[in-house]
Design an enzyme around this catalytic site. Sequence first.
Site, mmCIF file in Angstrom:
data_model
loop_
_atom_site.group_PDB
_atom_site.id
_atom_site.type_symbol
_atom_site.label_atom_id
_atom_site.label_comp_id
_atom_site.label_asym_id
_atom_site.label_seq_id
_atom_site.Cartn_x
_atom_site.Cartn_y
_atom_site.Cartn_z
ATOM 1 C CB SER A 63 8.820 -2.030 -0.698
ATOM 2 O OG SER A 63 9.210 -2.568 -1.358
ATOM 3 C CE LYS A 66 10.595 -1.286 -3.805
ATOM 4 N NZ LYS A 66 9.940 -2.619 -3.967
ATOM 5 C CE1 TYR A 188 14.631 -1.717 -4.387
ATOM 6 C CE2 TYR A 188 15.402 -3.722 -4.151
ATOM 7 C CZ TYR A 188 14.457 -2.863 -4.363
ATOM 8 O OH TYR A 188 13.102 -3.182 -3.698
ATOM 9 C CE1 TYR A 240 4.927 -4.004 -3.666
ATOM 10 C CE2 TYR A 240 3.658 -4.823 -1.513
ATOM 11 C CZ TYR A 240 5.235 -3.693 -2.692
ATOM 12 O OH TYR A 240 5.999 -2.826 -1.516
ATOM 13 C CB VAL A 258 7.821 -7.536 3.131
ATOM 14 C CG1 VAL A 258 7.804 -7.418 1.975
ATOM 15 C CG2 VAL A 258 9.761 -7.208 2.953
HETATM 16 N N1 GLN Z 1 13.756 -5.641 0.175
HETATM 17 C C1 GLN Z 1 12.749 -6.076 0.097
HETATM 18 C C2 GLN Z 1 12.916 -6.505 -1.660
HETATM 19 O O1 GLN Z 1 13.123 -5.845 -2.927
HETATM 20 C C3 GLN Z 1 11.886 -5.262 -0.372
HETATM 21 C C4 GLN Z 1 10.197 -5.751 -0.535
HETATM 22 C C5 GLN Z 1 8.615 -5.035 -0.528
HETATM 23 O O2 GLN Z 1 8.902 -4.228 0.652
HETATM 24 N N2 GLN Z 1 7.915 -5.235 -0.272
HETATM 25 O O3 GLN Z 1 12.709 -7.893 -2.147
#
Ligand code: GLN
Length: 304
Positions: A63, A66, A188, A240, A258
């Site tokens: 993430s 992003k 994505y 988050y 993650v």
């Molecule tokens: N690839 C993971 C997902 O889309 C990324 C989530 C994350 O890093 N929080 O669920």
Amino acid sequence: MDYASILREIEKEINLNQTRGQVASYIPELARINPQKYGLHLACMNGDDFHLGDHTEKFSIQSISKVLSLSLAMSKLGVRLWQRVDVEPSGNPFNSLIQLEQEDGIPRNPLINSGAIVIADILVSILDNPKKDFLEFVRLLAGNDDIHFNEDVARSEQDHGYRNYALANMLKSYDNLHNDVEDVLDFYFHQCSIEMSCAELAHTFLLFANEGVICQSKKRMLTRLQTKRVNSLMQTCGFYDEAGEFSFLVGLPGKSGVGGGIVAVHPGEYSVAVWSPRLNKKGNSVLGMKTLELLTTKTGKSIF
Ligand code: GLN
């Protein structure tokens, strides 16, 4: 500031063996990562670098990507972007579906999955070769061509991506996804699969410490206003439903993934990346958060 001795103190204080938390297990490629990995890289605006442990080992940025896709979309689309995604903290897990339905298909912010999927849709619409162009953008920011997607991770994300498919389909039902679900999610999943080291991430994120200008090449990528906005979003939405906790403990804008990585930015001073794969229940690196808390506490400097 004597960052070298502060990092030595941090290294002594963190305890790898007693760190709780679980490595992400939703795809085999992440479940296999050695939980004992630990790296830190601090890149200062004045060109100084400080580091600990596995700081040159590449890992899945997930993430954290992003922030980079948002930056590219902002630089191309300007303020029109905000018609399709909001800028409020979600207070919900990164892959939550409920809020998206309650709010008629407008994601709370671009740093949760639903918001990042809208950003991916925008990039698929405006880029000639979306995956290739995005990778080139990341390489440009990093000043480094040795940055790649991990195709196995991208495929696994697709195989296990039930929630992301649900989010994309819900966005589509509200007319907030203009391309094919498969095309958008392919983009994505690839952006999430990019592998970078702490050293590479810290240098890439120096852009946000430097008002939108790449430190090495002096190339402007974002306006000062856009940079302020990316940093504000990292501050309020980068973790988050733990964005408040990170802000409370660390006091810097940041973004987690993650894969166990966290990047934080001290505008005008430095960018720092930490990697430790054990995650807490909210999906944020336990030792990454602890390390950054120690850093801003010991230096006595944060944005507050
Ligand atoms: N690839 C993971 C997902 O889309 C990324 C989530 C994350 O890093 N929080 O669920």
